[in-house]
Design a protein around this motif. Structure first.
Motif, short mmCIF file in Angstrom:
data_model
loop_
_atom_site.label_atom_id
_atom_site.label_comp_id
_atom_site.label_asym_id
_atom_site.label_seq_id
_atom_site.Cartn_x
_atom_site.Cartn_y
_atom_site.Cartn_z
N SER A 178 7.03 -13.25 18.53
CA SER A 178 7.97 -12.27 19.08
C SER A 178 7.47 -10.87 18.79
O SER A 178 6.67 -10.64 17.88
CB SER A 178 9.36 -12.46 18.44
N MET A 179 7.99 -9.91 19.56
CA MET A 179 7.59 -8.52 19.36
C MET A 179 8.09 -8.00 18.01
O MET A 179 7.45 -7.17 17.39
CB MET A 179 8.09 -7.64 20.50
N GLU A 180 9.20 -8.53 17.52
CA GLU A 180 9.68 -8.11 16.19
C GLU A 180 8.67 -8.48 15.12
O GLU A 180 8.43 -7.70 14.20
CB GLU A 180 11.05 -8.72 15.90
N LEU A 181 8.06 -9.66 15.22
CA LEU A 181 7.03 -10.05 14.27
C LEU A 181 5.76 -9.22 14.44
O LEU A 181 5.14 -8.81 13.46
CB LEU A 181 6.71 -11.54 14.41
N VAL A 182 5.38 -8.95 15.68
CA VAL A 182 4.18 -8.16 15.96
C VAL A 182 4.32 -6.76 15.36
O VAL A 182 3.37 -6.22 14.79
CB VAL A 182 3.89 -8.08 17.47
N LYS A 183 5.50 -6.18 15.47
CA LYS A 183 5.72 -4.83 14.95
C LYS A 183 5.54 -4.74 13.45
O LYS A 183 5.34 -3.67 12.90
CB LYS A 183 7.11 -4.33 15.34
N LYS A 184 5.59 -5.87 12.77
CA LYS A 184 5.46 -5.89 11.32
C LYS A 184 4.03 -6.19 10.85
O LYS A 184 3.77 -6.24 9.65
CB LYS A 184 6.41 -6.94 10.73
N ILE A 185 3.12 -6.39 11.78
CA ILE A 185 1.74 -6.73 11.41
C ILE A 185 1.08 -5.57 10.70
O ILE A 185 1.10 -4.44 11.17
CB ILE A 185 0.90 -7.09 12.66
#
Length: 92
Positions: free
Chosen positions: A70-77
């Motif tokens: 998800s984009m929420e997970l990507v934003k935390k990379i």
């Protein structure tokens, strides 16, 4: 913001030569900064859409396989995680 890798970090991973550390730090400074998702007003709704917008659609499978679904997970990379995902793709 600040540099992600500093001289002390390189020492801690065993790079003892001062010349080698300086060379690595210079190369790191030349790397482009990673911009946050949505910085340009484009807010992709899926990982595939985001990667396609960066012309990196070939990496979609690697991101999904590595749990970035998800984009929420990507934003935390963190940058190092991004490098690890890319290296995994290159090894495939």
């Amino acid at each position: 913001g600040s540099n992600v890798v500093e001289d002390q970090d390189l020492l801690e991973i065993g790079i003892l030569s001062s010349a080698h550390r300086q060379r690595l730090l210079q190369a790191i400074r030349l790397l482009p900064r990673v911009r946050p998702v949505g910085y340009d007003g484009n807010n992709p709704t899926s990982v595939a859409e985001w990667l396609e917008s960066l012309e990196l659609g070939d990496y979609t499978k690697s991101f999904l396989v590595n749990g970035y679904t998800s984009m929420e997970l990507v934003k935390k990379i963190w940058e190092i995680e991004l490098i690890n995902v890319s290296v995994t793709t290159l090894q495939c």
